[in-house]
Scaffold this active site. Structure first.
Site, short mmCIF file in Angstrom:
data_model
loop_
_atom_site.label_atom_id
_atom_site.label_comp_id
_atom_site.label_asym_id
_atom_site.label_seq_id
_atom_site.Cartn_x
_atom_site.Cartn_y
_atom_site.Cartn_z
N LYS A 1 0.83 -1.21 0.00
CA LYS A 1 0.00 0.00 0.00
C LYS A 1 0.86 1.27 0.00
O LYS A 1 0.35 2.38 -0.11
CB LYS A 1 -0.85 0.04 1.28
CG LYS A 1 -2.09 -0.81 1.29
CD LYS A 1 -3.33 0.09 1.20
CE LYS A 1 -4.62 -0.65 1.30
NZ LYS A 1 -4.86 -1.56 0.22
N SER A 2 2.17 1.11 0.15
CA SER A 2 3.03 2.28 0.34
C SER A 2 2.94 3.30 -0.80
O SER A 2 2.92 4.51 -0.53
CB SER A 2 4.49 1.85 0.53
OG SER A 2 4.59 1.15 1.74
N THR B 1 11.86 -3.30 1.91
CA THR B 1 11.05 -4.27 2.64
C THR B 1 11.63 -5.68 2.47
O THR B 1 12.73 -5.85 1.93
CB THR B 1 9.56 -4.15 2.24
OG1 THR B 1 8.79 -4.99 3.08
CG2 THR B 1 9.32 -4.54 0.78
N LYS C 1 15.95 -5.99 4.27
CA LYS C 1 16.22 -5.04 5.35
C LYS C 1 17.62 -5.21 5.93
O LYS C 1 18.21 -4.23 6.41
CB LYS C 1 15.16 -5.17 6.44
CG LYS C 1 13.78 -4.66 5.99
CD LYS C 1 12.80 -4.65 7.13
CE LYS C 1 11.47 -4.07 6.66
NZ LYS C 1 10.52 -3.86 7.75
N ASN D 1 14.72 0.18 6.90
CA ASN D 1 13.56 0.20 5.99
C ASN D 1 13.49 1.49 5.17
O ASN D 1 12.61 1.64 4.32
CB ASN D 1 12.23 -0.02 6.74
CG ASN D 1 11.80 1.20 7.52
OD1 ASN D 1 12.59 2.09 7.80
ND2 ASN D 1 10.52 1.26 7.86
N GLY E 1 6.44 -13.30 19.15
CA GLY E 1 7.30 -13.36 17.96
C GLY E 1 8.63 -12.70 18.24
O GLY E 1 8.71 -11.77 19.06
N ALA E 2 9.68 -13.20 17.60
CA ALA E 2 11.02 -12.65 17.84
C ALA E 2 11.80 -12.61 16.53
O ALA E 2 12.96 -13.01 16.46
CB ALA E 2 11.75 -13.47 18.89
N ASN F 1 8.41 -16.40 22.16
CA ASN F 1 8.61 -16.92 20.80
C ASN F 1 8.62 -18.44 20.79
O ASN F 1 8.98 -19.08 21.77
CB ASN F 1 9.94 -16.40 20.24
CG ASN F 1 10.00 -16.54 18.73
OD1 ASN F 1 9.00 -16.30 18.04
ND2 ASN F 1 11.15 -16.95 18.21
N THR G 1 10.60 -20.31 19.02
CA THR G 1 12.00 -20.67 19.22
C THR G 1 12.54 -19.76 20.32
O THR G 1 12.87 -18.61 20.08
CB THR G 1 12.80 -20.47 17.92
OG1 THR G 1 12.08 -21.07 16.85
CG2 THR G 1 14.20 -21.04 18.01
P1 ATR Z 1 9.49 -10.81 10.47
O1 ATR Z 1 10.57 -10.03 9.83
O2 ATR Z 1 8.12 -10.60 9.87
O3 ATR Z 1 9.46 -10.70 11.95
P2 ATR Z 1 10.83 -13.35 10.62
O4 ATR Z 1 12.07 -12.66 10.98
O5 ATR Z 1 10.88 -14.47 9.65
O6 ATR Z 1 9.76 -12.35 10.05
O7 ATR Z 1 10.13 -13.86 11.96
C1 ATR Z 1 8.95 -14.57 11.94
C2 ATR Z 1 8.44 -14.76 13.38
O8 ATR Z 1 7.17 -15.45 13.31
C3 ATR Z 1 9.34 -15.60 14.25
O9 ATR Z 1 9.21 -15.17 15.58
C4 ATR Z 1 8.71 -17.00 14.08
O10 ATR Z 1 8.97 -17.90 15.12
P3 ATR Z 1 10.34 -18.77 15.12
O11 ATR Z 1 11.43 -17.82 15.52
O12 ATR Z 1 10.09 -19.84 16.12
O13 ATR Z 1 10.50 -19.28 13.71
C5 ATR Z 1 7.25 -16.63 14.08
N1 ATR Z 1 6.40 -17.66 13.47
C6 ATR Z 1 6.22 -17.93 12.16
N2 ATR Z 1 5.32 -18.92 11.99
C7 ATR Z 1 4.91 -19.30 13.24
C8 ATR Z 1 3.97 -20.26 13.74
N3 ATR Z 1 3.27 -21.07 12.93
N4 ATR Z 1 3.81 -20.36 15.09
C9 ATR Z 1 4.50 -19.55 15.93
N5 ATR Z 1 5.40 -18.61 15.50
C10 ATR Z 1 5.60 -18.49 14.19
#
Ligand code: ATR
Length: 273
Positions: A10-11, A56, A60, A81, A122-123, A146, A148
């Site tokens: 959308k940017s 994007t 990045k 970004n 998320g991380a 997270n 992981t």
């Molecule tokens: P972004 O730049 O959008 O943050 P990324 O760096 O690939 O993308 O990170 C994706 C995040 O979504 C990570 O925290 C990932 O968890 P893992 O570190 O365990 O991979 C999380 N993620 C993606 N799919 C997932 C799922 N089905 N359940 C839980 N966490 C998920």
């Protein structure tokens, strides 16, 4: 704007509206680039008179390597970004995502951060960009959960000097209400939902998905079904990070409130409008 994929962004619409508002002449295009051509295409863009670039997924980190200097936020986030050239002809890499989130939370949604309990789910790269600006607002605690867990541990360790930040696995999230739950995983993009304890939602909880979407994301649907007080997507963050990039390139601040009216007329009841 440069990325891959890029077709649904959308940017361009946002930046054209900002240009209309400020009376600036602007041409904003999407540049789809092969993974190995990033530096070449960026150099050509500026050689051909380009003023500034948004970067994007998945570039990045490449953008961090490409630029001559990084802003503090971009350095700590490890992600760029926004690229522009300064008055000495040096390429500067900035990260406006965190500022964008903070402006949306504070200015538009009127959600205070100081002394509040915040959970980030998320991380990945998105989390990396928002932890420092959030901690600068002095929340009571910030927990990064997270799938992981060691990725969450690494980010918490990296930003520990900025404030009270902890990490845990998804199944170790404390069973207590948070004031703000930020969803920053990419699970929704693959149609998956992250399972979270319902206890994290109390009567005053705001659930915020960093993704932007016309329809409720799976996380937003889950939050609504458990009666979170506010449930929002990341469109406000997108607008605000774009406005900050526009300012870096043009020295003028667009009116993001008016942009809300334009793109999301259903949000006009927002208190600042
Ligand atoms: P972004 O730049 O959008 O943050 P990324 O760096 O690939 O993308 O990170 C994706 C995040 O979504 C990570 O925290 C990932 O968890 P893992 O570190 O365990 O991979 C999380 N993620 C993606 N799919 C997932 C799922 N089905 N359940 C839980 N966490 C998920």
């Amino acid at each position: 704007m440069i990325g891959n994929p890029i077709e649904h962004s959308k940017s361009p619409d946002i930046h054209l509206l900002f240009a209309d508002q400020t009376g600036e002449q602007l041409n904003y295009e999407k540049i789809l680039v092969d993974e190995d051509k990033f530096s070449q295409v960026v150099s050509e863009f500026f050689t051909n008179g380009g003023k500034g670039l948004n970067v994007t997924v998945p570039f990045k980190n490449d953008a961090c390597e490409f630029v001559d200097e990084l802003t503090e936020y971009a350095k700590n986030a490890g992600a760029v970004n926004t690229i522009f050239k300064n008055e000495h002809g040096k390429y500067i890499g900035a990260n406006t995502d965190g500022i964008g989130l903070l402006r949306d939370l504070k200015k538009t949604l009127r959600i205070p951060i100081a002394n509040k309990k915040i959970l980030i789910v998320g991380a990945g790269g998105a989390t990396q960009g928002i932890v420092e600006p959030l901690l600068n607002e002095n929340p009571a605690e910030l927990i990064i959960a997270n799938r992981t867990v060691n990725k969450a541990d690494t980010i918490a360790e990296q930003f520990k000097d900025f404030g009270n930040v902890k990490s845990c696995a998804l199944n170790e999230i404390p069973n207590q209400p948070f004031d703000l739950v930020l969803h920053a995983t990419s699970a929704g993009l693959q149609g998956n939902n992250v399972e979270l304890p319902v206890e994290i939602i109390g009567p005053n909880t705001c659930c915020y998905d960093l993704l932007y979407s016309e329809q409720d994301t799976p996380f937003m649907q889950w939050a609504r079904s458990h009666n979170a007080e506010k449930v929002v997507d990341g469109f406000g963050m997108l607008l605000e990070q774009a406005a900050e990039a526009f300012y870096l390139w043009r020295g003028m601040r667009p009116d993001t409130g008016m942009a809300y009216h334009y793109f999301r007329p259903e949000l006009v009841q927002k208190p600042h409008l």
